[in-house]
Design a protein around this motif. Sequence first.
Motif, PDB file in Angstrom:
ATOM      1  N   TRP A 188       0.835  -1.211   0.000  1.00  5.46           N
ATOM      2  CA  TRP A 188       0.000   0.000   0.000  1.00  5.46           C
ATOM      3  C   TRP A 188       0.869   1.260   0.000  1.00  5.46           C
ATOM      4  N   THR A 189       1.978   1.226   0.713  1.00  7.19           N
ATOM      5  CA  THR A 189       2.900   2.374   0.740  1.00  7.19           C
ATOM      6  C   THR A 189       3.510   2.591  -0.646  1.00  7.19           C
ATOM      7  N   ALA A 190       3.900   1.506  -1.302  1.00  7.80           N
ATOM      8  CA  ALA A 190       4.464   1.612  -2.651  1.00  7.80           C
ATOM      9  C   ALA A 190       3.418   2.131  -3.640  1.00  7.80           C
TER      10      ALA A 190
ATOM     11  N   SER B  56      -9.895 -11.898 -12.949  1.00  5.59           N
ATOM     12  CA  SER B  56      -8.869 -11.173 -12.207  1.00  5.59           C
ATOM     13  C   SER B  56      -8.270 -10.087 -13.080  1.00  5.59           C
ATOM     14  N   VAL B  57      -7.995  -8.978 -12.467  1.00  9.68           N
ATOM     15  CA  VAL B  57      -7.327  -7.865 -13.128  1.00  9.68           C
ATOM     16  C   VAL B  57      -5.994  -7.696 -12.414  1.00  9.68           C
ATOM     17  N   GLY B  58      -4.941  -7.443 -13.163  1.00  7.89           N
ATOM     18  CA  GLY B  58      -3.619  -7.304 -12.564  1.00  7.89           C
ATOM     19  C   GLY B  58      -3.159  -5.860 -12.504  1.00  7.89           C
ATOM     20  N   VAL B  59      -2.486  -5.535 -11.417  1.00  7.43           N
ATOM     21  CA  VAL B  59      -1.847  -4.231 -11.249  1.00  7.43           C
ATOM     22  C   VAL B  59      -0.395  -4.512 -10.913  1.00  7.43           C
ATOM     23  N   ALA B  60       0.513  -3.891 -11.649  1.00  3.53           N
ATOM     24  CA  ALA B  60       1.940  -4.098 -11.399  1.00  3.53           C
ATOM     25  C   ALA B  60       2.621  -2.764 -11.144  1.00  3.53           C
ATOM     26  N   ILE B  61       3.535  -2.780 -10.185  1.00  4.72           N
ATOM     27  CA  ILE B  61       4.355  -1.604  -9.929  1.00  4.72           C
ATOM     28  C   ILE B  61       5.796  -2.055  -9.732  1.00  4.72           C
ATOM     29  N   SER B  62       6.712  -1.169 -10.103  1.00  6.60           N
ATOM     30  CA  SER B  62       8.122  -1.454  -9.856  1.00  6.60           C
ATOM     31  C   SER B  62       8.796  -0.173  -9.391  1.00  6.60           C
ATOM     32  N   HIS B  63       9.566  -0.325  -8.364  1.00  3.25           N
ATOM     33  CA  HIS B  63      10.388   0.769  -7.857  1.00  3.25           C
ATOM     34  C   HIS B  63      11.830   0.273  -7.924  1.00  3.25           C
ATOM     35  N   GLU B  64      12.419   0.422  -9.096  1.00  2.50           N
ATOM     36  CA  GLU B  64      13.748  -0.120  -9.334  1.00  2.50           C
ATOM     37  C   GLU B  64      14.788   0.480  -8.397  1.00  2.50           C
ATOM     38  N   ASP B  65      14.628   1.766  -8.064  1.00  2.93           N
ATOM     39  CA  ASP B  65      15.600   2.399  -7.174  1.00  2.93           C
ATOM     40  C   ASP B  65      15.577   1.789  -5.775  1.00  2.93           C
ATOM     41  N   ARG B  66      14.480   1.134  -5.425  1.00  2.00           N
ATOM     42  CA  ARG B  66      14.369   0.487  -4.109  1.00  2.00           C
ATOM     43  C   ARG B  66      14.420  -1.034  -4.214  1.00  2.00           C
ATOM     44  N   ASN B  67      14.550  -1.564  -5.444  1.00  2.00           N
ATOM     45  CA  ASN B  67      14.544  -2.999  -5.681  1.00  2.00           C
ATOM     46  C   ASN B  67      13.264  -3.627  -5.125  1.00  2.00           C
ATOM     47  N   PHE B  68      12.142  -2.966  -5.414  1.00  2.00           N
ATOM     48  CA  PHE B  68      10.836  -3.391  -4.933  1.00  2.00           C
ATOM     49  C   PHE B  68       9.898  -3.561  -6.128  1.00  2.00           C
TER      50      PHE B  68
ATOM     51  N   GLU C 202       2.054 -10.877  -5.313  1.00  2.00           N
ATOM     52  CA  GLU C 202       3.395 -11.435  -5.199  1.00  2.00           C
ATOM     53  C   GLU C 202       4.331 -10.246  -5.085  1.00  2.00           C
ATOM     54  N   ILE C 203       5.251 -10.353  -4.175  1.00  2.00           N
ATOM     55  CA  ILE C 203       6.137  -9.231  -3.875  1.00  2.00           C
ATOM     56  C   ILE C 203       7.589  -9.701  -3.968  1.00  2.00           C
ATOM     57  N   TRP C 204       8.420  -8.838  -4.512  1.00  2.00           N
ATOM     58  CA  TRP C 204       9.864  -9.024  -4.516  1.00  2.00           C
ATOM     59  C   TRP C 204      10.430  -7.764  -3.863  1.00  2.00           C
ATOM     60  N   ASP C 205      11.080  -7.918  -2.745  1.00  2.00           N
ATOM     61  CA  ASP C 205      11.579  -6.770  -1.989  1.00  2.00           C
ATOM     62  C   ASP C 205      12.996  -7.092  -1.548  1.00  2.00           C
ATOM     63  N   GLY C 206      13.957  -6.476  -2.209  1.00  2.00           N
ATOM     64  CA  GLY C 206      15.355  -6.779  -1.927  1.00  2.00           C
ATOM     65  C   GLY C 206      16.130  -5.563  -1.494  1.00  2.00           C
TER      66      GLY C 206
END
Length: 162
Positions: free
Chosen positions: A11-13, A65-77, A126-130
């Motif tokens: 939710w923050t992202a 189902s409808v998909g929503v995708a976000i990427s924050h490359e600077d945070r590797n999220f 599904e989350i990838w948070d590195g």
Amino acid sequence: MPDTELQDRIWTALAAHPVYMVSIVADGMLKTRPMSGHLDRDHHRILFITHRHTGIIGAALRSPSVGVAISHEDRNFYTAISCSASEVPDRETLREVWTPMASAWFPNGPEDPDATLLALTPTSAEIWDGPSSSMLVAFKLATAKILGRMPDLGVNATIDMR
């Protein structure tokens, strides 16, 4: 990390970058487009101002189902969120989330009969948070290679968003 903590991260992202890639299946094909959303955490949904005639409303409502995708490359999220869709035929809510940018597509403002709200309610993600440091990622990759292990590059989990 517990699901609730991961849910909060998502939710923050979503709040940090309100333009998302929204994917639906329409006419047997995957269609993806960037859409500007408004978070409505009180009702556990993301609202999008859209045209009734574009077909995204109908396609989203017919899709399981409808998909929503976000990427924050600077945070590797990165996250891919599965959502259920509904139309919100409430003009008051439409007026509340109206933005000057929406006026570019709807010159008659929130009273435009073609303007409507698409509500996407997250059901799972599904989350990838590195680690966000490229130096730390390089160190972890090198260490894993030397030790013959898989690198630990953070969290990858599928969570319930309900």
